[in-house]
Each structure stands twice: as structure tokens, then as C-alpha cells.
Design a protein around this motif. Sequence first.
Motif, PDB file in Angstrom:
ATOM      1  N   GLU A   1       0.822  -1.213   0.000  1.00  9.39           N
ATOM      2  CA  GLU A   1       0.000   0.000   0.000  1.00  9.39           C
ATOM      3  C   GLU A   1       0.856   1.263   0.000  1.00  9.39           C
ATOM      4  OE1 GLU A   1      -2.576  -0.654   3.364  1.00  9.39           O
ATOM      5  OE2 GLU A   1      -4.027  -1.780   2.145  1.00  9.39           O
ATOM      6  N   GLU A   2       1.946   1.269   0.746  1.00 10.05           N
ATOM      7  CA  GLU A   2       2.839   2.431   0.766  1.00 10.05           C
ATOM      8  C   GLU A   2       3.428   2.710  -0.618  1.00 10.05           C
ATOM      9  OE1 GLU A   2       5.764   1.479   3.737  1.00 10.05           O
ATOM     10  OE2 GLU A   2       4.520   2.229   5.378  1.00 10.05           O
ATOM     11  N   ASN A   3       3.556   1.655  -1.419  1.00 11.68           N
ATOM     12  CA  ASN A   3       4.116   1.784  -2.760  1.00 11.68           C
ATOM     13  C   ASN A   3       3.032   1.872  -3.834  1.00 11.68           C
ATOM     14  OD1 ASN A   3       7.269   1.470  -2.747  1.00 11.68           O
ATOM     15  ND2 ASN A   3       6.450   0.225  -1.088  1.00 11.68           N
ATOM     16  N   HIS A   4       1.802   2.102  -3.382  1.00  9.43           N
ATOM     17  CA  HIS A   4       0.660   2.322  -4.283  1.00  9.43           C
ATOM     18  C   HIS A   4       0.509   1.212  -5.318  1.00  9.43           C
ATOM     19  CE1 HIS A   4       0.598   6.238  -2.390  1.00  9.43           C
ATOM     20  NE2 HIS A   4       1.853   6.412  -2.739  1.00  9.43           N
ATOM     21  N   MET A   5       0.639  -0.020  -4.844  1.00 15.68           N
ATOM     22  CA  MET A   5       0.476  -1.182  -5.721  1.00 15.68           C
ATOM     23  C   MET A   5      -0.811  -1.901  -5.375  1.00 15.68           C
ATOM     24  SD  MET A   5       4.230  -2.978  -5.872  1.00 15.68           S
ATOM     25  CE  MET A   5       3.840  -3.994  -7.289  1.00 15.68           C
ATOM     26  N   THR A   6      -1.423  -2.483  -6.373  1.00 17.89           N
ATOM     27  CA  THR A   6      -2.572  -3.353  -6.132  1.00 17.89           C
ATOM     28  C   THR A   6      -2.049  -4.763  -5.880  1.00 17.89           C
ATOM     29  OG1 THR A   6      -2.811  -3.970  -8.461  1.00 17.89           O
ATOM     30  CG2 THR A   6      -4.006  -1.980  -7.713  1.00 17.89           C
ATOM     31  N   GLN A   7      -2.919  -5.601  -5.357  1.00 22.97           N
ATOM     32  CA  GLN A   7      -2.541  -7.011  -5.193  1.00 22.97           C
ATOM     33  C   GLN A   7      -2.226  -7.627  -6.552  1.00 22.97           C
ATOM     34  OE1 GLN A   7      -5.701  -8.969  -3.022  1.00 22.97           O
ATOM     35  NE2 GLN A   7      -4.799  -8.423  -1.044  1.00 22.97           N
ATOM     36  N   GLU A   8      -2.975  -7.247  -7.559  1.00 22.01           N
ATOM     37  CA  GLU A   8      -2.767  -7.765  -8.919  1.00 22.01           C
ATOM     38  C   GLU A   8      -1.380  -7.384  -9.442  1.00 22.01           C
ATOM     39  OE1 GLU A   8      -3.768 -10.106 -12.017  1.00 22.01           O
ATOM     40  OE2 GLU A   8      -5.234  -9.651 -10.448  1.00 22.01           O
TER      41      GLU A   8
ATOM     42  N   LEU B   1       5.535 -10.850  -8.942  1.00 21.98           N
ATOM     43  CA  LEU B   1       6.047 -12.062  -8.299  1.00 21.98           C
ATOM     44  C   LEU B   1       5.779 -13.331  -9.105  1.00 21.98           C
ATOM     45  CD1 LEU B   1       4.941 -11.293  -4.624  1.00 21.98           C
ATOM     46  CD2 LEU B   1       7.241 -11.075  -5.600  1.00 21.98           C
ATOM     47  N   LYS B   2       4.999 -13.190 -10.195  1.00 23.73           N
ATOM     48  CA  LYS B   2       4.623 -14.331 -11.037  1.00 23.73           C
ATOM     49  C   LYS B   2       3.816 -15.365 -10.249  1.00 23.73           C
ATOM     50  CE  LYS B   2       8.574 -13.767 -14.122  1.00 23.73           C
ATOM     51  NZ  LYS B   2       9.219 -12.612 -13.599  1.00 23.73           N
ATOM     52  N   ILE B   3       2.873 -14.837  -9.450  1.00 27.62           N
ATOM     53  CA  ILE B   3       1.950 -15.678  -8.698  1.00 27.62           C
ATOM     54  C   ILE B   3       0.541 -15.120  -8.906  1.00 27.62           C
ATOM     55  CG2 ILE B   3       3.660 -16.367  -6.971  1.00 27.62           C
ATOM     56  CD1 ILE B   3       2.494 -14.269  -5.064  1.00 27.62           C
ATOM     57  N   THR B   4      -0.454 -15.756  -8.336  1.00 29.82           N
ATOM     58  CA  THR B   4      -1.829 -15.282  -8.497  1.00 29.82           C
ATOM     59  C   THR B   4      -2.141 -14.166  -7.507  1.00 29.82           C
ATOM     60  OG1 THR B   4      -2.767 -16.842  -6.916  1.00 29.82           O
ATOM     61  CG2 THR B   4      -2.569 -17.598  -9.219  1.00 29.82           C
TER      62      THR B   4
ATOM     63  N   GLN C   1      -4.766 -14.137  -5.803  1.00 33.24           N
ATOM     64  CA  GLN C   1      -5.286 -14.842  -4.622  1.00 33.24           C
ATOM     65  C   GLN C   1      -4.163 -15.223  -3.665  1.00 33.24           C
ATOM     66  OE1 GLN C   1      -6.128 -15.538  -7.804  1.00 33.24           O
ATOM     67  NE2 GLN C   1      -8.298 -15.020  -7.844  1.00 33.24           N
ATOM     68  N   ALA C   2      -3.013 -15.598  -4.219  1.00 33.92           N
ATOM     69  CA  ALA C   2      -1.869 -15.951  -3.356  1.00 33.92           C
ATOM     70  C   ALA C   2      -1.421 -14.725  -2.560  1.00 33.92           C
ATOM     71  CB  ALA C   2      -0.715 -16.497  -4.186  1.00 33.92           C
ATOM     72  N   VAL C   3      -1.351 -13.561  -3.220  1.00 32.27           N
ATOM     73  CA  VAL C   3      -0.983 -12.326  -2.520  1.00 32.27           C
ATOM     74  C   VAL C   3      -2.011 -12.032  -1.421  1.00 32.27           C
ATOM     75  CG1 VAL C   3      -0.690  -9.814  -2.722  1.00 32.27           C
ATOM     76  CG2 VAL C   3       0.292 -11.334  -4.462  1.00 32.27           C
ATOM     77  N   GLY C   4      -3.290 -12.171  -1.750  1.00 36.60           N
ATOM     78  CA  GLY C   4      -4.345 -11.956  -0.761  1.00 36.60           C
ATOM     79  C   GLY C   4      -4.196 -12.889   0.430  1.00 36.60           C
ATOM     80  N   ASN C   5      -3.867 -14.138   0.153  1.00 35.82           N
ATOM     81  CA  ASN C   5      -3.664 -15.104   1.232  1.00 35.82           C
ATOM     82  C   ASN C   5      -2.443 -14.751   2.084  1.00 35.82           C
ATOM     83  OD1 ASN C   5      -5.909 -16.721   0.673  1.00 35.82           O
ATOM     84  ND2 ASN C   5      -4.784 -17.938  -0.813  1.00 35.82           N
ATOM     85  N   TYR C   6      -1.392 -14.259   1.446  1.00 36.92           N
ATOM     86  CA  TYR C   6      -0.212 -13.827   2.210  1.00 36.92           C
ATOM     87  C   TYR C   6      -0.604 -12.689   3.147  1.00 36.92           C
ATOM     88  CZ  TYR C   6       2.762 -16.142  -1.371  1.00 36.92           C
ATOM     89  OH  TYR C   6       3.365 -17.028  -2.224  1.00 36.92           O
ATOM     90  N   GLU C   7      -1.367 -11.739   2.611  1.00 40.03           N
ATOM     91  CA  GLU C   7      -1.744 -10.562   3.402  1.00 40.03           C
ATOM     92  C   GLU C   7      -2.746 -10.888   4.498  1.00 40.03           C
ATOM     93  OE1 GLU C   7      -2.936  -7.369   0.791  1.00 40.03           O
ATOM     94  OE2 GLU C   7      -0.900  -7.126   0.014  1.00 40.03           O
ATOM     95  N   GLN C   8      -3.508 -11.964   4.326  1.00 42.99           N
ATOM     96  CA  GLN C   8      -4.446 -12.386   5.372  1.00 42.99           C
ATOM     97  C   GLN C   8      -3.778 -13.299   6.385  1.00 42.99           C
ATOM     98  OE1 GLN C   8      -7.697 -14.216   3.271  1.00 42.99           O
ATOM     99  NE2 GLN C   8      -8.381 -12.281   2.385  1.00 42.99           N
ATOM    100  N   GLY C   9      -2.576 -13.749   6.072  1.00 39.75           N
ATOM    101  CA  GLY C   9      -1.853 -14.629   6.981  1.00 39.75           C
ATOM    102  C   GLY C   9      -2.246 -16.084   6.876  1.00 39.75           C
ATOM    103  N   SER C  10      -3.024 -16.433   5.865  1.00 36.73           N
ATOM    104  CA  SER C  10      -3.447 -17.825   5.720  1.00 36.73           C
ATOM    105  C   SER C  10      -2.462 -18.656   4.903  1.00 36.73           C
ATOM    106  CB  SER C  10      -4.843 -17.900   5.092  1.00 36.73           C
ATOM    107  OG  SER C  10      -4.850 -17.292   3.816  1.00 36.73           O
TER     108      SER C  10
END
Length: 126
Positions: free
Chosen positions: A12-19, A25-28, A30-39
Motif C-alpha cells: 500500500e505504501e508503494n501504491h500497488m494493487t494485489q494484482e 512475483l509471477k503468482i496469483t 489470490q496468493a498475494v491476498g492469502n499472504y496478506e491475510q496470513g493464511s
Amino acid sequence: MSFAIRLKKLREENHMTQEELANYLKITRQAVGNYEQGSRFPKDEYTLNAIADLFQVSIDYLLGRNVQDVTTSLIDHVLEGKEIYDDEKYAALSQLLSSVDDLPIDILQKLNDIIIFFKKQPTKCK
């Protein structure tokens, strides 16, 4: 602060979306979302290195090994090595360490440069 929180904060500080982060990172997304949720957590060191490189932070920072933890350990080592600080100076150092805990590494390096500059200046009062 956990990896999940640090990652989201950096993104967020770097004004990036999860997409955008996912594409980098060459991942989905959803994977970024899961990282950020801690799951979920990155499975390989490539991903951790890529995140650290992108946001110019250390992997230690990403994993929650705080600057404060490392520096406090160094201070304790100095204290054991006969260089003794009075209680007031030690308290001031502890407060300084806790106040810079979440700063990015580039800012910490600049602060260190400033400290070195002032240490080289003649002191007017002691």
C-alpha cells in the motif's frame, strides 16, 4: 508485526494493487491476498527475495526480525563487554530503537549517516 501485515503495508505504501504485486512475483492475486491475510506464506526463497528486493527491505524485516531486536541484542553485547551506559543513556537508546522499528532500511541507513555526521562534530558541552 507479522509478515502478512508488513507485506500489505509495503504494498500500500508503494501504491500497488494485489494484482500488480502478483504479476511482479509471477503468482496469483489470490496468493498475494492469502499472504496478506496470513493464511499462506511464500513457499520458496525466490518469492521472499523478490518481495524484499522490490520494496528495498531485508528478509529479516519481512519475517519480523525487527531492527530493534537485532540492535537491542548488540547493545546487550556491548553492555556485557565492559562499555557501560548509565541508566538514562540506555533508556534513551531503547526509546530510539523502538521509535525506528518499522522504518524501511533506506531510511535507517540515512539516519545512521546523520548520526555519524554529528558524532564527528566537536561537542560544545558534555
